[in-house]
Design a protein around this motif. Structure first.
Motif, mmCIF file in Angstrom:
data_model
loop_
_atom_site.group_PDB
_atom_site.id
_atom_site.type_symbol
_atom_site.label_atom_id
_atom_site.label_comp_id
_atom_site.label_asym_id
_atom_site.label_seq_id
_atom_site.Cartn_x
_atom_site.Cartn_y
_atom_site.Cartn_z
ATOM 1 N N PHE A 31 0.814 -1.211 0.000
ATOM 2 C CA PHE A 31 0.000 0.000 0.000
ATOM 3 C C PHE A 31 0.852 1.267 0.000
ATOM 4 C CE2 PHE A 31 -2.624 -3.328 1.885
ATOM 5 C CZ PHE A 31 -3.805 -3.187 1.185
ATOM 6 N N GLY A 32 2.124 1.120 -0.337
ATOM 7 C CA GLY A 32 2.998 2.284 -0.387
ATOM 8 C C GLY A 32 3.203 2.946 0.961
ATOM 9 N N ASN A 33 3.324 2.140 2.012
ATOM 10 C CA ASN A 33 3.502 2.702 3.353
ATOM 11 C C ASN A 33 4.913 3.231 3.564
ATOM 12 O OD1 ASN A 33 1.172 0.682 3.754
ATOM 13 N ND2 ASN A 33 1.153 1.909 5.627
ATOM 14 N N ASN A 34 4.989 4.340 4.262
ATOM 15 C CA ASN A 34 6.272 4.872 4.698
ATOM 16 C C ASN A 34 6.557 4.436 6.131
ATOM 17 O OD1 ASN A 34 6.553 6.363 2.286
ATOM 18 N ND2 ASN A 34 5.350 8.046 3.139
ATOM 19 N N ALA A 35 7.787 4.019 6.371
ATOM 20 C CA ALA A 35 8.288 3.799 7.727
ATOM 21 C C ALA A 35 9.477 4.726 7.926
ATOM 22 C CB ALA A 35 8.709 2.343 7.923
ATOM 23 N N TYR A 36 9.622 5.219 9.142
ATOM 24 C CA TYR A 36 10.672 6.187 9.442
ATOM 25 C C TYR A 36 11.513 5.693 10.615
ATOM 26 C CZ TYR A 36 7.735 9.306 6.659
ATOM 27 O OH TYR A 36 6.982 9.866 5.645
ATOM 28 N N LEU A 37 12.824 5.656 10.402
ATOM 29 C CA LEU A 37 13.756 5.350 11.476
ATOM 30 C C LEU A 37 14.415 6.650 11.907
ATOM 31 C CD1 LEU A 37 15.362 3.333 13.253
ATOM 32 C CD2 LEU A 37 17.010 3.172 11.361
ATOM 33 N N LEU A 38 14.222 6.997 13.171
ATOM 34 C CA LEU A 38 14.841 8.182 13.760
ATOM 35 C C LEU A 38 15.959 7.712 14.672
ATOM 36 C CD1 LEU A 38 12.121 9.203 12.697
ATOM 37 C CD2 LEU A 38 11.846 10.518 14.794
ATOM 38 N N ARG A 39 17.130 8.303 14.509
ATOM 39 C CA ARG A 39 18.253 7.893 15.341
ATOM 40 C C ARG A 39 18.925 9.120 15.950
ATOM 41 N NH1 ARG A 39 19.929 3.060 16.301
ATOM 42 N NH2 ARG A 39 19.103 1.965 14.477
ATOM 43 N N CYS A 40 19.059 9.092 17.278
ATOM 44 C CA CYS A 40 19.702 10.174 18.006
ATOM 45 C C CYS A 40 21.182 10.216 17.634
ATOM 46 C CB CYS A 40 19.522 9.965 19.503
ATOM 47 S SG CYS A 40 20.441 11.107 20.550
ATOM 48 N N THR A 41 21.649 11.357 17.161
ATOM 49 C CA THR A 41 23.033 11.443 16.716
ATOM 50 C C THR A 41 24.021 11.433 17.878
ATOM 51 O OG1 THR A 41 22.825 13.853 16.599
ATOM 52 C CG2 THR A 41 22.459 12.617 14.573
ATOM 53 N N GLU A 42 23.554 11.788 19.073
ATOM 54 C CA GLU A 42 24.461 11.806 20.229
ATOM 55 C C GLU A 42 24.642 10.430 20.838
ATOM 56 O OE1 GLU A 42 24.656 13.778 24.699
ATOM 57 O OE2 GLU A 42 23.894 14.997 23.039
ATOM 58 N N THR A 43 23.550 9.659 20.957
ATOM 59 C CA THR A 43 23.612 8.377 21.665
ATOM 60 C C THR A 43 23.549 7.159 20.750
ATOM 61 O OG1 THR A 43 21.221 8.177 21.947
ATOM 62 C CG2 THR A 43 22.432 9.467 23.614
ATOM 63 N N GLY A 44 23.035 7.338 19.540
ATOM 64 C CA GLY A 44 22.845 6.199 18.638
ATOM 65 C C GLY A 44 21.544 5.462 18.843
ATOM 66 N N ASP A 45 20.775 5.828 19.862
ATOM 67 C CA ASP A 45 19.488 5.168 20.093
ATOM 68 C C ASP A 45 18.547 5.466 18.925
ATOM 69 O OD1 ASP A 45 17.448 3.761 21.346
ATOM 70 O OD2 ASP A 45 16.767 5.510 22.489
ATOM 71 N N GLY A 46 17.627 4.519 18.668
ATOM 72 C CA GLY A 46 16.718 4.676 17.549
ATOM 73 C C GLY A 46 15.264 4.518 17.935
ATOM 74 N N LEU A 47 14.390 5.031 17.071
ATOM 75 C CA LEU A 47 12.947 4.916 17.216
ATOM 76 C C LEU A 47 12.380 4.691 15.827
ATOM 77 C CD1 LEU A 47 10.515 7.120 19.247
ATOM 78 C CD2 LEU A 47 10.201 6.960 16.768
ATOM 79 N N LEU A 48 11.502 3.694 15.689
ATOM 80 C CA LEU A 48 10.865 3.389 14.415
ATOM 81 C C LEU A 48 9.419 3.843 14.455
ATOM 82 C CD1 LEU A 48 11.273 1.917 11.642
ATOM 83 C CD2 LEU A 48 10.267 -0.100 12.736
ATOM 84 N N ILE A 49 9.005 4.586 13.439
ATOM 85 C CA ILE A 49 7.614 5.000 13.302
ATOM 86 C C ILE A 49 6.951 4.111 12.255
ATOM 87 C CG2 ILE A 49 6.047 6.872 12.693
ATOM 88 C CD1 ILE A 49 8.212 8.843 13.561
ATOM 89 N N ASP A 50 5.971 3.332 12.669
ATOM 90 C CA ASP A 50 5.151 2.445 11.844
ATOM 91 C C ASP A 50 5.943 1.291 11.224
ATOM 92 O OD1 ASP A 50 2.807 3.719 12.453
ATOM 93 O OD2 ASP A 50 2.696 4.860 10.591
ATOM 94 N N ALA A 51 5.957 0.179 11.944
ATOM 95 C CA ALA A 51 6.507 -1.080 11.413
ATOM 96 C C ALA A 51 5.441 -1.681 10.504
ATOM 97 C CB ALA A 51 6.865 -2.026 12.552
ATOM 98 N N ALA A 52 5.339 -1.109 9.302
ATOM 99 C CA ALA A 52 4.167 -1.326 8.471
ATOM 100 C C ALA A 52 4.134 -2.690 7.781
ATOM 101 C CB ALA A 52 4.095 -0.212 7.416
ATOM 102 N N ALA A 53 5.273 -3.123 7.249
ATOM 103 C CA ALA A 53 5.328 -4.359 6.460
ATOM 104 C C ALA A 53 6.795 -4.697 6.229
ATOM 105 C CB ALA A 53 4.601 -4.174 5.119
ATOM 106 N N GLU A 54 7.026 -5.855 5.607
ATOM 107 C CA GLU A 54 8.369 -6.294 5.235
ATOM 108 C C GLU A 54 9.341 -6.218 6.425
ATOM 109 O OE1 GLU A 54 9.748 -5.202 1.204
ATOM 110 O OE2 GLU A 54 7.965 -3.910 1.117
ATOM 111 N N PRO A 55 9.122 -7.051 7.434
ATOM 112 C CA PRO A 55 9.960 -6.976 8.632
ATOM 113 C C PRO A 55 11.447 -7.144 8.345
ATOM 114 C CG PRO A 55 8.652 -9.007 8.609
ATOM 115 C CD PRO A 55 8.094 -8.104 7.561
#
Length: 214
Positions: A31-55
């Motif tokens: 369905f043309g979903n967007n997923a976004y990976l945000l990564r803190c440049t100071e710590t390297g920690d990450g956050l994923l917005i919408d684990a939509a498909a294709e794990p």
């Protein structure tokens, strides 16, 4: 290379460096979903917005560095098709609004309301509740300049409200009062499908959106 936000199914992520964050956008699923990976440049920690498909592709995007959270913007299945697998693989907490959390395929470990904050490393994101596309749809805002809207706001209009006048009025009102009335034209919009936009590009069209009712 300059970030455009234009991604294609099976293609590479488009990556943007902003103060404090690296933002990677990828298209997944049918369905043309967007997923976004945000990564803190100071710590390297990450956050994923919408684990939509294709794990597998999302896990490859995440790579060897940790992510602490997976945020689901709303309950529709095309936005959480890979959530169970990615959460299992990463051990990340799952985050959603309580009105949509019961519809997700995993137990949500943190429920968030309008005005709450989500952290990734030393970076803080504001939660904005946008009612109408679903009861518990949320957006995430970073530094008043980067807005991840799920299916509540796109180039050309607000999200689908199934031609329900009450739902449209609620979503339009929330988008105007909680986004356009608060944030500057420079705010970049990262939607759940398709191309990015800015509030400045969309603001002149608010009257026509309201008039057409979708």
């Amino acid at each position: 290379m300059t970030y455009t936000g234009n991604v294609t199914k099976g293609g590479p992520a488009d990556v943007r460096e902003v103060p404090g964050l690296t933002i990677s956008k990828i298209e997944v699923g049918g369905f043309g979903n967007n997923a976004y990976l945000l990564r803190c440049t100071e710590t390297g920690d990450g956050l994923l917005i919408d684990a939509a498909a294709e794990p597998d592709r999302l896990i490859e995007l995440i790579g060897d560095m940790p992510i602490s959270s997976i945020v689901t913007t709303h309950r529709h299945p095309d936005h959480w098709g890979a959530l169970k697998e990615v959460a299992r693989a990463t051990g990340a907490q799952t985050v959603a609004h309580p009105l949509d959390a019961p519809e997700l395929p995993v137990e949500v470990t943190r429920e968030v309301e309008h005005g709450d904050r989500v952290t990734v490393g030393v970076v803080t994101l504001d939660v904005i509740h946008l009612r109408g596309h679903t009861p518990g749809s949320i957006a995430l805002l970073y530094q008043d300049r980067h807005l991840f809207t799920g299916d509540s706001l796109f180039p050309g209009g607000v999200g689908n409200t199934q031609k329900d006048p009450a739902r449209f009025e609620q979503l339009f009102t929330d988008v105007v009062e909680r986004i356009f009335d608060r944030l500057p034209d420079e705010t970049w919009v990262y939607p759940g499908h398709g191309k990015d936009t800015t509030l400045g590009a969309e603001r002149p069209h608010l009257p026509e959106w309201k008039a057409r009712g979708w």
